[in-house]
Enzyme design. Structure first.
Site, PDB file in Angstrom:
ATOM      1  N   HIS A  86     -11.304 -16.035  13.951  1.00 41.72           N
ATOM      2  CA  HIS A  86     -10.797 -16.091  12.729  1.00 41.72           C
ATOM      3  C   HIS A  86      -9.175 -16.382  12.616  1.00 41.72           C
ATOM      4  CE1 HIS A  86      -9.571 -15.483   8.657  1.00 41.72           C
ATOM      5  NE2 HIS A  86      -8.909 -14.508   8.936  1.00 41.72           N
ATOM      6  N   HIS A 105      -1.672 -12.661  11.550  1.00 42.62           N
ATOM      7  CA  HIS A 105      -1.836 -12.306  10.183  1.00 42.62           C
ATOM      8  C   HIS A 105      -2.796 -10.951   9.953  1.00 42.62           C
ATOM      9  CE1 HIS A 105      -5.532 -14.589   9.926  1.00 42.62           C
ATOM     10  NE2 HIS A 105      -5.839 -14.039   8.681  1.00 42.62           N
ATOM     11  N   ASP A 106      -3.537 -10.819  10.867  1.00 40.16           N
ATOM     12  CA  ASP A 106      -4.629  -9.562  10.491  1.00 40.16           C
ATOM     13  C   ASP A 106      -4.328  -8.441  11.669  1.00 40.16           C
ATOM     14  OD1 ASP A 106      -5.840 -10.434   8.475  1.00 40.16           O
ATOM     15  OD2 ASP A 106      -7.697 -11.083   9.528  1.00 40.16           O
ATOM     16  N   GLU A 166      -2.829  -5.364   9.755  1.00 36.67           N
ATOM     17  CA  GLU A 166      -3.953  -4.915   8.750  1.00 36.67           C
ATOM     18  C   GLU A 166      -5.035  -4.002   9.582  1.00 36.67           C
ATOM     19  OE1 GLU A 166      -6.299  -6.979   5.486  1.00 36.67           O
ATOM     20  OE2 GLU A 166      -4.325  -7.569   5.577  1.00 36.67           O
ATOM     21  N   ASP A 167      -5.532  -4.860  10.688  1.00 31.14           N
ATOM     22  CA  ASP A 167      -6.783  -4.405  11.324  1.00 31.14           C
ATOM     23  C   ASP A 167      -6.735  -3.910  12.764  1.00 31.14           C
ATOM     24  OD1 ASP A 167      -7.946  -5.202   8.973  1.00 31.14           O
ATOM     25  OD2 ASP A 167      -8.623  -7.348   9.920  1.00 31.14           O
ATOM     26  N   ASP A 200      -6.141 -19.095   5.514  1.00 31.16           N
ATOM     27  CA  ASP A 200      -6.765 -17.882   5.812  1.00 31.16           C
ATOM     28  C   ASP A 200      -8.127 -18.037   4.610  1.00 31.16           C
ATOM     29  OD1 ASP A 200      -7.597 -15.378   6.712  1.00 31.16           O
ATOM     30  OD2 ASP A 200      -6.906 -14.443   4.792  1.00 31.16           O
TER      31      ASP A 200
END
Length: 186
Positions: free
Chosen positions: A40, A66-67, A70-71, A127
């Protein structure tokens, strides 16, 4: 001199890809194939470069990372230490606050989209484009047709707030929305 600059950019991007790969190593996408999650962020950066014409190394690094906050267990401080304050800022702008309920996070993405920096908007557009294409390719496990349509409608609202950022990416998104009968507001 130009070769040295090119080598530095390549090194920065490879370092960033490796960092993201290590951070996302045990994660999988929700598709039936359980695609490795790293596909991704790599795909988001690829869309920016190949379809959006973006060569700004910080934007591409922001896409790759970018994640991560967050993840994964990554912190904004870690991003800044390794990749600089500009990349940290991009990542911070596109990171949802996971302490909030899901519907509030989704609402805030719509509300905050127009307020983002140009670089964060680029990452957000790519995204959304990646995620929508992924939904076209395969429905995530447990998702109904209606849930997929809800995601498309919500994504269209987010994209409305990002308009005027990159016409090439916006055109690709509009093609997907039109195919689903979701026309952008004019």
């Amino acid at each position: 001199m130009a070769a040295d600059a090119g080598n530095l950019v390549t090194e920065q991007l490879i370092e960033c890809m490796n960092f993201a790969a290590v951070k996302h190593r045990n994660q999988r996408r929700k598709d039936p194939d359980k695609t490795p999650y790293i596909n991704h962020p790599l795909g988001v950066a690829y869309i920016l470069m190949k379809e959006g014409g973006i060569t700004d190394v910080q934007v591409l690094q922001g896409a790759l990372l970018h994640d991560t906050v967050e993840d994964t267990e990554t912190t904004f401080e870690e991003i800044e230490e390794l990749f600089g304050s500009e990349v940290r800022g991009i990542v911070a702008e596109v990171t949802d606050d996971k302490t909030l309920p899901k519907m509030e996070r989704k609402r805030l993405q719509v509300v905050n989209a127009p307020k983002k920096s140009h670089k964060a908007k680029l990452v957000k557009l790519a995204d959304k484009l990646y995620n929508l294409r992924d939904l076209e390719r395969a429905t995530p496990e447990g998702w109904t047709t209606e849930r997929v349509m809800e995601y498309f409608r919500w994504a269209a609202q987010v994209v409305e707030g990002l308009r005027g950022t990159n016409q090439m990416l916006e055109n690709k998104l509009d093609e997907l929305f039109k195919a689903r009968g979701i026309l952008p507001e004019t």
